[in-house]
Design an enzyme around this catalytic site. Structure first.
Site, mmCIF file in Angstrom:
data_model
loop_
_atom_site.group_PDB
_atom_site.id
_atom_site.type_symbol
_atom_site.label_atom_id
_atom_site.label_comp_id
_atom_site.label_asym_id
_atom_site.label_seq_id
_atom_site.Cartn_x
_atom_site.Cartn_y
_atom_site.Cartn_z
ATOM 1 N N VAL A 340 0.840 -1.198 0.000
ATOM 2 C CA VAL A 340 0.000 0.000 0.000
ATOM 3 C C VAL A 340 0.878 1.253 0.000
ATOM 4 C CG1 VAL A 340 -1.621 1.363 1.389
ATOM 5 C CG2 VAL A 340 -1.997 -1.080 1.084
ATOM 6 N N TRP A 343 2.314 1.671 -3.404
ATOM 7 C CA TRP A 343 1.290 2.166 -4.335
ATOM 8 C C TRP A 343 1.177 3.684 -4.269
ATOM 9 C CZ3 TRP A 343 -3.278 4.903 -3.743
ATOM 10 C CH2 TRP A 343 -4.133 4.926 -4.849
ATOM 11 N N HIS A 344 1.356 4.258 -3.083
ATOM 12 C CA HIS A 344 1.188 5.702 -2.935
ATOM 13 C C HIS A 344 2.359 6.494 -3.505
ATOM 14 C CE1 HIS A 344 -2.108 4.777 -0.057
ATOM 15 N NE2 HIS A 344 -2.561 5.933 -0.475
ATOM 16 N N GLY A 345 3.542 5.922 -3.584
ATOM 17 C CA GLY A 345 4.662 6.676 -4.128
ATOM 18 C C GLY A 345 5.968 5.925 -4.039
ATOM 19 N N PHE A 502 -1.414 10.213 -7.590
ATOM 20 C CA PHE A 502 -1.197 8.772 -7.467
ATOM 21 C C PHE A 502 -1.711 8.026 -8.686
ATOM 22 C CE2 PHE A 502 -1.868 10.124 -2.924
ATOM 23 C CZ PHE A 502 -0.511 10.241 -2.669
#
Length: 502
Positions: A340, A343-345, A502
């Site tokens: 997770v 996924w955000h950066g 994102f």
């Protein structure tokens, strides 16, 4: 093109509604085709030439989906095509989102000796990638059906969810655009959708955007503050992030409803959550669902299968042993939340953000499993206390989420911990504002509760005024019109949503 910009709500959206009404006269294919073209233009307006990436992704996944259907009677071949589709999607995502930041990190670390530059990040690539991965998996499992190229393109690109979610599954959208429905604007749905949209726009423009300069100023120069000022800066950003994403989620759901399409809810008062597990069931709900269904569950299943092969138990009682807890709870939670964060950066602070929440969730599970329900300790940690603890944990995580570098993260956390003493609050007015927003977040009903649109599995929320309910009456029309006018006055063409990156 952000939902809160004048060109969207004064030109694009009205044109889309009128065009849908006119094309609906000719039937489903024309209405869906029109919405698909409108959605592609919406994406092109915000990304220009990068739309080629979206188009190529749609065509490639459409071909893979066709091969999955064709190989339905050959399980090994079908599994190959699914694996190829998932790998291809993730490879494209990694190339655009992670490769060049990683190469430049190697340069900074002295491993390589050149500036690798950067590549343009396609708008919403994380969202349309996950949407298509879920479709391929659901198609193989018999939970989705094969669609025509037009229908599939509509499914992926429908503009209310294209660039920042919610992450839609096939079964949630496509049955709503069947031949049976009437392709006209429904007065009740337009009224409800417009109200939903206006509430979200007010949150975004009048709250999130107004406190954004305060949070930005704090995280731009985060060194050398007292604990009081540091906490005020972090709390301000938590409010900005809350109302920004809540506002976007409301606007996306409201826009879809204007076309008589129901989206799954994506935001349900996460700061009212009494545990971090519950927090993630309320914050970015469709991302949590995706991660749980397609990452956490397969990892846990794999662990359980290996334990069974070795003759070990996988029962609830087994998770109450240290070995079982580490293998069946802690490891899947940490891996899932690490992803997770990824996924955000691509920054290290995002990886640590994910790991931190993985640790939070592991501790939360340990609390539930190892601390007896009737213990004095659990009685002491009542709902208000647990809500406060969860919120503070989320605020600490937000420091990783917002900071520009890992150095800034440690600086802010050290200041929040009192490295420079308590200090003074730089602006009592800001402190009062944050306190007022916290009162709204904790004591008032959320948008779907006001509109009477809660969904079956939504967590229950306490509210000081639980009986406030919207209805299409004159007082509500006046209040909605006033909110829209005020938001329109303060909105600008440059405003954007935090989750767009994102």
């Amino acid at each position: 093109m952000s939902f809160s910009t004048p060109i969207f709500y004064l030109m694009f959206l009205p044109a889309a509604l009128v065009g849908f009404q006119l094309m609906g006269i000719f039937g489903r294919r024309y209405a869906v085709g029109f919405l698909t073209l409108v959605s592609l233009y919406f994406y092109y307006y915000g990304s220009r030439g990068v739309i080629v990436v979206l188009a190529a992704s749609i065509l490639a996944n459409y071909v893979v989906a066709d091969m999955i259907v064709r190989s339905a009677k050959r399980p090994a071949e079908q599994k190959f095509w699914l694996a190829a589709g998932i790998a291809g999607n993730l490879s494209v995502l990694c190339f655009f989102k992670y490769l060049f930041p990683l190469l430049n990190f190697f340069t900074v670390a002295g491993i390589t000796h050149r500036n690798w530059g950067a590549v343009i990040l396609p708008l919403g690539i994380s969202f349309f990638t996950f949407t298509q991965i879920s479709y391929l998996i659901d198609l193989k499992q018999g939970l989705a059906q094969q669609e025509s190229l037009l229908n599939y393109t509509f499914f992926v690109t429908y503009f209310p969810h294209l660039v920042a979610g919610p992450i839609i599954r096939h079964k949630e959208l496509m049955p709503q655009v069947s031949e049976k429905r009437r392709y006209r604007l429904n007065r009740d749905d337009v009224a409800l959708g417009l109200t939903w949209f206006t509430m979200g726009m007010f949150k975004k423009v009048m709250i999130a955007d107004q406190i954004s300069p305060i949070a930005d100023a704090f995280f731009t120069r985060p060194q050398g503050m007292g604990a009081a000022a540091a906490w005020l800066g972090a709390l301000t950003y938590s409010m900005q992030l809350y109302f920004d994403f809540s506002g976007y989620s409301d606007m996306a759901v409201g826009i879809a409803r204007m076309f008589s399409i129901r989206f799954p809810l994506n935001f349900n008062s996460p700061y009212k959550a009494p545990s971090i597990i519950d927090y993630w069931q309320r914050w970015h709900m469709t991302l949590t669902r995706f991660i749980m269904d397609y990452v956490y569950a397969p990892i846990q299943f794999s662990v359980s299968r290996r334990r069974l092969e070795k003759g070990r138990k996988v029962s609830r009682k087994a998770t109450a042993t240290l070995e079982g807890f580490v293998q069946m709870i802690a490891m899947p939670s940490l891996v899932t939340m690490f992803l997770v964060g990824v996924w955000h950066g691509a920054g290290i602070q995002f990886l640590l953000y994910g790991l931190l929440h993985g640790i939070y969730i592991t501790i939360n599970h340990a609390w539930r499993i190892f601390v007896p329900g009737e213990s004095r300790l659990k009685r002491l940690v009542n709902v208000p206390v647990s809500v406060g603890i969860t919120y503070v944990a989320a605020v600490v995580g937000d420091v990783f989420f917002r900071s520009n570098s890992l150095r800034d993260v440690w600086s802010v956390l050290a200041d929040m911990g009192g490295r420079h003493g308590v200090g003074e609050i730089w602006s009592p007015g800001h402190a009062i504002l944050v306190a007022a927003l916290l009162a709204v977040v904790w004591l008032m009903p959320n948008t779907q509760e006001i509109l009477g649109e809660t969904q079956e599995n939504d967590a229950l929320n306490w509210s000081m005024v639980p009986r406030v309910r919207w209805s299409p009456t004159l007082p509500w029309w006046v209040a909605t019109s006033f909110s829209f006018a005020v938001s329109m006055f303060y909105s600008t063409a440059s405003t954007t949503f935090l989750y767009f990156k994102f």
